[in-house]
Scaffold this active site. Structure first.
Site, PDB file in Angstrom:
ATOM      1  CE  LYS A  45      -8.562   7.595  11.126  1.00 13.51           C
ATOM      2  NZ  LYS A  45      -8.547   6.103  11.119  1.00 13.51           N
ATOM      3  CE  LYS A  47     -10.514   7.214   6.404  1.00 13.18           C
ATOM      4  NZ  LYS A  47     -10.111   5.977   6.770  1.00 13.18           N
TER       5      LYS A  47
HETATM    6  N1  C2G Z   1      -6.726  -1.710   3.608  1.00 14.82           N
HETATM    7  C1  C2G Z   1      -6.200  -2.373   2.823  1.00 14.82           C
HETATM    8  N2  C2G Z   1      -6.776  -2.553   1.502  1.00 14.82           N
HETATM    9  C2  C2G Z   1      -7.858  -1.823   1.161  1.00 14.82           C
HETATM   10  C3  C2G Z   1      -8.311  -0.898   2.082  1.00 14.82           C
HETATM   11  C4  C2G Z   1      -7.890  -0.877   3.396  1.00 14.82           C
HETATM   12  O1  C2G Z   1      -5.315  -3.374   3.039  1.00 14.82           O
HETATM   13  N3  C2G Z   1      -8.370  -1.804  -0.050  1.00 14.82           N
HETATM   14  C5  C2G Z   1      -6.111  -1.632   5.065  1.00 14.82           C
HETATM   15  C6  C2G Z   1      -5.510  -0.429   5.244  1.00 14.82           C
HETATM   16  O2  C2G Z   1      -4.247  -0.220   4.726  1.00 14.82           O
HETATM   17  C7  C2G Z   1      -5.362  -0.152   6.876  1.00 14.82           C
HETATM   18  C8  C2G Z   1      -6.676  -1.116   7.170  1.00 14.82           C
HETATM   19  O3  C2G Z   1      -7.140  -1.765   5.919  1.00 14.82           O
HETATM   20  O4  C2G Z   1      -4.489  -1.211   7.258  1.00 14.82           O
HETATM   21  C9  C2G Z   1      -7.906  -0.179   7.618  1.00 14.82           C
HETATM   22  O5  C2G Z   1      -8.090   0.765   6.728  1.00 14.82           O
HETATM   23  P1  C2G Z   1      -8.795   2.104   7.187  1.00 14.82           P
HETATM   24  O6  C2G Z   1     -10.232   1.939   7.663  1.00 14.82           O
HETATM   25  O7  C2G Z   1      -8.938   3.105   5.876  1.00 14.82           O
HETATM   26  O8  C2G Z   1      -7.916   2.688   8.095  1.00 14.82           O
HETATM   27  P2  C2G Z   1      -7.177   4.081   8.032  1.00 14.82           P
HETATM   28  O9  C2G Z   1      -8.014   5.365   7.732  1.00 14.82           O
HETATM   29  O10 C2G Z   1      -6.177   3.967   7.082  1.00 14.82           O
HETATM   30  O11 C2G Z   1      -6.835   4.258   9.461  1.00 14.82           O
HETATM   31  O12 C2G Z   1      -3.894   5.003  13.193  1.00 14.82           O
HETATM   32  C10 C2G Z   1      -3.939   3.983  11.987  1.00 14.82           C
HETATM   33  C11 C2G Z   1      -5.347   4.813  11.201  1.00 14.82           C
HETATM   34  O13 C2G Z   1      -6.288   4.404  12.281  1.00 14.82           O
HETATM   35  C12 C2G Z   1      -5.316   4.101  10.272  1.00 14.82           C
END
Ligand code: C2G
Length: 132
Positions: A45, A47
């Site tokens: 990712k 990140k």
């Molecule tokens: N999320 C949310 N609202 C936000 C930020 C995040 O609902 N303002 C949700 C995202 O949609 C996700 C969860 O919180 O379902 C975790 O977000 P992230 O840590 O950004 O995860 P991500 O990088 O999207 O990784 O295999 C799937 C990946 O690991 C998802």
């Protein structure tokens, strides 16, 4: 006992994450969170997390909605996780809408929940600026 799973990085934990976890838990009785490892985040990712996996894991384990935290090390593990953890419902924020529908073939209900629109880890870092 209805078991729910969700996946994510959860870096700089904020109320958008909490909103997601709260709604995911409300869909069942037991919530598993597959937390992206530092290696998975960087390799898959691009990140770079502020908090390490162990620190992010500790934060998630302190949340009342979370029952178990496991490592997310690959994109492919979702299919096996569904069976290994006897998952009934797979949940993700709707920024992932449609991406994981194939998990229905593993017998899991797939649910995409609306994201909390105004908050993100990226925004927090930007608002704090380079000198923070
Ligand atoms: N999320 C949310 N609202 C936000 C930020 C995040 O609902 N303002 C949700 C995202 O949609 C996700 C969860 O919180 O379902 C975790 O977000 P992230 O840590 O950004 O995860 P991500 O990088 O999207 O990784 O295999 C799937 C990946 O690991 C998802």
């Amino acid at each position: 006992m209805k078991r729910v799973i969700t996946y994510g990085t959860f870096d700089l934990l904020h109320y958008g994450h909490i909103n997601l976890l709260q709604r995911a838990k409300a869909l069942g009785d037991y919530l598993v969170v597959a937390l992206s490892t530092d290696e998975f985040n960087w390799n898959e990712k691009q990140k770079k997390c502020y908090f390490s996996y162990e620190e992010r894991k500790r934060l998630l384990e302190a949340i009342r909605y979370v029952d178990l935290v496991i490592p997310e090390e690959s994109w492919e593990q979702k299919k096996t996780d569904i069976h290994e953890y006897h998952i009934d419902t797979f949940v993700m924020g709707d920024d992932w809408k449609g991406k994981f529908d194939f998990l229905e073939k593993e017998g899991a209900e797939v649910v995409y929940l609306p994201r909390t629109p105004e908050i993100s880890t990226t925004r927090i870092k930007e608002d704090l600026g380079p000198d923070s």
